[in-house]
Design a protein around this motif. Structure first.
Motif, PDB file in Angstrom:
ATOM      1  N   GLU A   1      -7.696  -4.436   0.489  1.00  0.00           N
ATOM      2  CA  GLU A   1      -7.015  -3.509  -0.572  1.00  0.00           C
ATOM      3  C   GLU A   1      -7.246  -3.741  -1.979  1.00  0.00           C
ATOM      4  OE1 GLU A   1      -2.963  -4.660   0.221  1.00  0.00           O
ATOM      5  OE2 GLU A   1      -3.086  -6.401  -1.033  1.00  0.00           O
ATOM      6  N   PHE A   2      -6.771  -2.689  -2.485  1.00  0.00           N
ATOM      7  CA  PHE A   2      -6.816  -2.506  -4.018  1.00  0.00           C
ATOM      8  C   PHE A   2      -5.529  -2.523  -4.452  1.00  0.00           C
ATOM      9  CE2 PHE A   2      -8.069   1.430  -2.720  1.00  0.00           C
ATOM     10  CZ  PHE A   2      -7.347   2.361  -3.531  1.00  0.00           C
ATOM     11  N   LYS A   3      -5.214  -2.908  -5.776  1.00  0.00           N
ATOM     12  CA  LYS A   3      -3.913  -2.776  -6.293  1.00  0.00           C
ATOM     13  C   LYS A   3      -4.004  -1.886  -7.608  1.00  0.00           C
ATOM     14  CE  LYS A   3      -2.756  -7.392  -4.514  1.00  0.00           C
ATOM     15  NZ  LYS A   3      -4.122  -7.661  -4.180  1.00  0.00           N
ATOM     16  N   LEU A   4      -3.007  -1.084  -7.716  1.00  0.00           N
ATOM     17  CA  LEU A   4      -2.699  -0.466  -8.910  1.00  0.00           C
ATOM     18  C   LEU A   4      -1.368  -0.900  -9.672  1.00  0.00           C
ATOM     19  CD1 LEU A   4      -3.672   3.165  -7.685  1.00  0.00           C
ATOM     20  CD2 LEU A   4      -5.106   1.644  -8.690  1.00  0.00           C
ATOM     21  N   LEU A   5      -1.516  -0.880 -10.831  1.00  0.00           N
ATOM     22  CA  LEU A   5      -0.297  -0.973 -11.927  1.00  0.00           C
ATOM     23  C   LEU A   5       0.046   0.516 -11.970  1.00  0.00           C
ATOM     24  CD1 LEU A   5       1.867  -2.802 -13.321  1.00  0.00           C
ATOM     25  CD2 LEU A   5       0.299  -2.592 -15.152  1.00  0.00           C
ATOM     26  N   GLU A   6       1.204   0.952 -11.310  1.00  0.00           N
ATOM     27  CA  GLU A   6       1.767   2.454 -11.317  1.00  0.00           C
ATOM     28  C   GLU A   6       1.799   2.940 -12.500  1.00  0.00           C
ATOM     29  OE1 GLU A   6       4.503   5.013  -8.342  1.00  0.00           O
ATOM     30  OE2 GLU A   6       5.434   3.135  -9.561  1.00  0.00           O
ATOM     31  N   VAL A   7       1.373   4.230 -12.904  1.00  0.00           N
ATOM     32  CA  VAL A   7       2.078   4.979 -13.896  1.00  0.00           C
ATOM     33  C   VAL A   7       2.594   6.356 -13.533  1.00  0.00           C
ATOM     34  CG1 VAL A   7       0.416   3.821 -15.536  1.00  0.00           C
ATOM     35  CG2 VAL A   7      -0.387   5.852 -14.380  1.00  0.00           C
ATOM     36  N   GLY A   8       3.420   6.961 -14.322  1.00  0.00           N
ATOM     37  CA  GLY A   8       3.987   8.254 -13.979  1.00  0.00           C
ATOM     38  C   GLY A   8       5.192   7.909 -12.935  1.00  0.00           C
TER      39      GLY A   8
ATOM     40  N   THR B   1       5.204   1.972 -14.893  1.00  0.00           N
ATOM     41  CA  THR B   1       6.485   1.645 -14.294  1.00  0.00           C
ATOM     42  C   THR B   1       6.573   0.499 -13.951  1.00  0.00           C
ATOM     43  OG1 THR B   1       5.633   1.992 -11.953  1.00  0.00           O
ATOM     44  CG2 THR B   1       6.165   3.977 -13.095  1.00  0.00           C
ATOM     45  N   GLY B   2       5.560  -0.386 -14.039  1.00  0.00           N
ATOM     46  CA  GLY B   2       5.956  -1.846 -13.979  1.00  0.00           C
ATOM     47  C   GLY B   2       5.571  -2.159 -12.373  1.00  0.00           C
ATOM     48  N   ARG B   3       5.486  -1.195 -11.421  1.00  0.00           N
ATOM     49  CA  ARG B   3       5.441  -1.486 -10.011  1.00  0.00           C
ATOM     50  C   ARG B   3       3.907  -1.747  -9.818  1.00  0.00           C
ATOM     51  NH1 ARG B   3       9.055   2.767  -6.805  1.00  0.00           N
ATOM     52  NH2 ARG B   3       7.409   4.174  -7.724  1.00  0.00           N
ATOM     53  N   ILE B   4       3.523  -2.517  -8.945  1.00  0.00           N
ATOM     54  CA  ILE B   4       2.393  -2.837  -8.389  1.00  0.00           C
ATOM     55  C   ILE B   4       2.400  -1.985  -7.036  1.00  0.00           C
ATOM     56  CG2 ILE B   4       0.608  -4.516  -7.361  1.00  0.00           C
ATOM     57  CD1 ILE B   4       1.410  -6.432  -9.438  1.00  0.00           C
ATOM     58  N   VAL B   5       1.317  -1.245  -6.731  1.00  0.00           N
ATOM     59  CA  VAL B   5       1.056  -0.446  -5.548  1.00  0.00           C
ATOM     60  C   VAL B   5      -0.156  -1.081  -4.670  1.00  0.00           C
ATOM     61  CG1 VAL B   5       0.836   1.849  -4.479  1.00  0.00           C
ATOM     62  CG2 VAL B   5       2.003   1.683  -6.679  1.00  0.00           C
ATOM     63  N   HIS B   6       0.107  -1.338  -3.735  1.00  0.00           N
ATOM     64  CA  HIS B   6      -0.874  -1.748  -2.747  1.00  0.00           C
ATOM     65  C   HIS B   6      -1.396  -0.585  -1.696  1.00  0.00           C
ATOM     66  CE1 HIS B   6       0.151  -6.239  -3.206  1.00  0.00           C
ATOM     67  NE2 HIS B   6       0.908  -5.586  -3.829  1.00  0.00           N
ATOM     68  N   LEU B   7      -2.759  -0.536  -1.967  1.00  0.00           N
ATOM     69  CA  LEU B   7      -3.442   0.537  -1.111  1.00  0.00           C
ATOM     70  C   LEU B   7      -4.516  -0.103  -0.577  1.00  0.00           C
ATOM     71  CD1 LEU B   7      -3.561   3.299  -4.086  1.00  0.00           C
ATOM     72  CD2 LEU B   7      -2.119   3.405  -1.976  1.00  0.00           C
ATOM     73  N   PRO B   8      -4.610   0.153   0.958  1.00  0.00           N
ATOM     74  CA  PRO B   8      -5.779  -0.216   1.507  1.00  0.00           C
ATOM     75  C   PRO B   8      -7.043   0.355   1.191  1.00  0.00           C
ATOM     76  CG  PRO B   8      -4.160   1.566   2.999  1.00  0.00           C
ATOM     77  CD  PRO B   8      -3.730   1.175   1.585  1.00  0.00           C
ATOM     78  N   ASN B   9      -8.072  -0.093   1.423  1.00  0.00           N
ATOM     79  CA  ASN B   9      -9.274   0.284   0.680  1.00  0.00           C
ATOM     80  C   ASN B   9      -9.756   1.411   1.648  1.00  0.00           C
ATOM     81  OD1 ASN B   9      -9.714  -1.451  -0.970  1.00  0.00           O
ATOM     82  ND2 ASN B   9     -10.849  -3.010   0.425  1.00  0.00           N
ATOM     83  N   ALA B  10      -9.463   1.622   2.994  1.00  0.00           N
ATOM     84  CA  ALA B  10      -9.915   2.871   3.906  1.00  0.00           C
ATOM     85  C   ALA B  10      -9.345   4.133   3.405  1.00  0.00           C
ATOM     86  CB  ALA B  10      -9.417   2.619   5.523  1.00  0.00           C
TER      87      ALA B  10
END
Length: 281
Positions: free
Chosen positions: A135-142, A151-160
């Motif tokens: 997976e990769f992680k994003l520091l969410e914006v918007g 936004t301060g939230r971390i979003v976890h997204l599967p690589n696939a």
């Protein structure tokens, strides 16, 4: 009697391999912890620290996988049959994990994005803060914030997810976006004079970015088909809902969009303050 002995020896070899595997895992975790404490004790550069930790984590993982191959090879009398059965079961039970790991290899090898870059994928916009095998992680914006602020939230997204959703990279190739800002005037306003004022404000704020954008297009042109006839700001005029609407279109860096809108609005308010021929609505 001999058959029973062979079965017992096989079971013993299996449990030995299992114990060795667990011991190897414990050693791996200890090494990761020791490496983190050793290198992060006086760390000042967060980005370099992150890359160093990822390097050692991946190195330890590769070593552990190679160790497992040697351990389980010695515990199996028929390694081909063992690997065949194991692989078939693993493919069925861990299909998503396998796809994500293949996607992780794709990300690490082709680099469609890297840590620190802002991307949009599957409706999620954020700055990449970590890339792993699964997976990769994003520091969410918007989303809950305007102007694509964090936004301060971390979003976890599967690589696939990259194989099923389009990916937009804000920072690769051409590191600017076109932004539009709406300004509305009453119908009795001197819109021609207002348009002159607003254009001067745009020119004042984006002059430096305009030069940098031209340099980037010249550089990116050898790799991507990025071509713009005109990078100058432009103001489109429209009449709707009983008012004159200006659409201020200009280039800006993604992370500076809200700040730039703020500065432009403040200059507009200062420009029309006290005037009787220009009325904002």
């Amino acid at each position: 009697m001999k058959a029973l002995q062979n079965v017992l020896m096989g079971d013993l070899a299996f449990f030995q391999a299992l114990i060795y595997s667990l011991i190897g895992l414990i050693i791996l975790l200890i090494l990761r912890l020791a490496t983190k404490k050793l290198f992060c004790k006086k760390c000042e550069d967060v980005f370099k620290d992150y890359k160093r930790r990822k390097y050692f984590n991946n190195l330890y993982l590769v070593i552990y996988i190679i160790s497992l191959l040697f351990i389980w090879y010695k515990s199996s009398s028929d390694i081909l049959a063992f690997l065949g059965i194991f692989s078939a079961g693993l493919a069925i039970a861990m299909k998503d994990v396998i796809i994500n790991s293949i996607s992780g290899f794709y990300i690490l090898s082709t680099k469609p994005f890297q840590v620190g870059q802002r991307i949009e994928v599957a409706g999620q916009i954020g700055d990449v803060i970590d890339i792993g095998f699964f997976e990769f992680k994003l520091l969410e914006v918007g989303h809950r914030m305007g102007g694509e602020q964090s936004t301060g939230r971390i979003v976890h997204l599967p690589n696939a997810i990259l194989f099923s959703s389009p990916l937009a990279n804000y920072d690769k190739g051409f590191q600017f976006i076109w932004n539009e800002q709406q300004v509305s005037l009453s119908l009795d306003s001197n819109w021609e004079l207002a348009k002159v004022f607003f254009y001067e404000i745009l020119q004042r704020h984006i002059l430096d970015d305009q030069e940098e954008a031209k340099e980037q297009i010249a550089s990116a042109g050898s790799k991507y088909l990025i071509y713009y006839n005109n990078l100058d700001p432009i103001i489109y005029t429209e009449v709707k809902d009983g008012k004159i609407v200006f659409f201020l279109r200009y280039l800006c860096k993604p992370r500076q969009r809200r700040t730039l809108e703020h500065l432009i609005w403040e200059d507009i308010l200062k420009e029309v303050r006290g005037r009787t021929d220009i009325h904002l609505v």
